[in-house]
Every structure is written in C-alpha cells, then in structure tokens.
Design a protein around this motif. Structure first.
Motif, mmCIF file in Angstrom:
data_model
loop_
_atom_site.group_PDB
_atom_site.id
_atom_site.type_symbol
_atom_site.label_atom_id
_atom_site.label_comp_id
_atom_site.label_asym_id
_atom_site.label_seq_id
_atom_site.Cartn_x
_atom_site.Cartn_y
_atom_site.Cartn_z
ATOM 1 N N ARG A 108 16.103 -33.178 -9.383
ATOM 2 C CA ARG A 108 16.409 -34.009 -8.160
ATOM 3 C C ARG A 108 16.759 -33.326 -7.048
ATOM 4 O O ARG A 108 16.265 -33.543 -6.024
ATOM 5 N N ASN B 1 12.382 -44.890 -17.783
ATOM 6 C CA ASN B 1 13.270 -44.029 -16.949
ATOM 7 C C ASN B 1 12.667 -42.889 -16.282
ATOM 8 O O ASN B 1 11.991 -41.937 -16.932
ATOM 9 N N GLU C 262 13.906 -39.975 -15.771
ATOM 10 C CA GLU C 262 14.422 -38.784 -16.314
ATOM 11 C C GLU C 262 13.490 -38.396 -17.387
ATOM 12 O O GLU C 262 13.185 -37.409 -17.627
ATOM 13 N N ASN C 263 12.947 -39.761 -18.312
ATOM 14 C CA ASN C 263 12.602 -39.227 -19.507
ATOM 15 C C ASN C 263 10.793 -39.037 -19.061
ATOM 16 O O ASN C 263 10.219 -38.152 -19.731
ATOM 17 N N SER D 93 17.319 -29.506 -15.777
ATOM 18 C CA SER D 93 17.778 -30.751 -16.003
ATOM 19 C C SER D 93 17.561 -31.636 -14.877
ATOM 20 O O SER D 93 16.836 -31.561 -13.702
ATOM 21 N N TYR D 94 17.682 -33.008 -15.100
ATOM 22 C CA TYR D 94 17.044 -33.927 -13.926
ATOM 23 C C TYR D 94 17.736 -33.700 -12.872
ATOM 24 O O TYR D 94 17.422 -33.701 -11.719
ATOM 25 N N SER D 95 19.332 -33.400 -12.860
ATOM 26 C CA SER D 95 20.015 -33.213 -11.810
ATOM 27 C C SER D 95 19.585 -32.070 -11.002
ATOM 28 O O SER D 95 19.560 -32.071 -9.429
ATOM 29 N N THR E 52 11.023 -34.967 -18.367
ATOM 30 C CA THR E 52 11.925 -34.120 -19.169
ATOM 31 C C THR E 52 10.684 -32.788 -19.524
ATOM 32 O O THR E 52 11.360 -31.833 -19.896
#
Length: 108
Positions: free
Chosen positions: A37, A21, A23-24, A32-34, A27
């Motif tokens: 992004r 993924n 996101e992984n 945070s991924y949001s 990390t």
C-alpha cells in the motif's frame, strides 16, 4: 518494485469486481499489504483500495451508458454488498447518482 506495482494494478483492474478483500487479491505479490500500500501510494498517489474503487466506478459508468441493467444488478456485478453502498460510492466520486448519470446520457 515497479514490476510488482504494475502487477498489482493488473490484478486490481482484472479482479476489481471480486467481492474479495483487497489484501487477499494481492497476496500473491509476496509483500505485506502495508508495504505494498505504501509503495502503491508513492507511485500512483492513491491506495490499492482506492484504485479498485476507481476501476469499479469506471466499469459502472460503462454499464450505465451501455446497458439497461438495474442499479442493483450493476452493484452485484461490480462486487458491492448492496445497491445502497454502490450508489453512495458512485455519487461521492461522480457527483451524480447512478440513475442521474444514466439519464444524462439521453440529454442533448
């Protein structure tokens, strides 16, 4: 944040073929991924996930031009779940199927 974004691009480019993924993969950057992004999209105009697809398609074009590997093998090497998903994504971005793209390299 520019160093984090550059690092994110490096990670995505070097690990684009991982089935993991997105996101992984990111990390380790500590955001945070949001948030990542959002910053990534502001800086580069695309999301990290879309960038990974772009890198995968570049890699696919190279493999299709320089090898006789099957479409399934290329899909596997690029981290796709199956050849259908790879072919669909490839055609959406290149306007040719992987097989059509490969056959065009022999055209005059």
């Amino acid at each position: 944040h520019i160093d984090i974004l550059k690092r994110a691009r490096e990670i995505i480019r070097s690990q684009a073929n991982q089935a993991d993924n997105i996101e992984n993969l990111l990390t380790e950057l500590g955001l945070s991924y949001s948030r990542l992004r959002s910053l990534f999209r502001q800086a580069y105009g695309i999301s990290p996930g879309e960038y990974r697809i772009q890198v995968r398609i570049e890699n696919a074009c190279s493999l299709l031009e320089t090898s006789e590997l099957s479409i399934k093998t290329i899909a596997d090497q690029l981290g796709y779940a199956d050849a259908f998903t790879f072919s669909k994504q490839f055609k959406q971005r290149v306007a040719l199927s992987p097989q059509q793209f490969r056959s065009h390299r022999y055209a005059p």
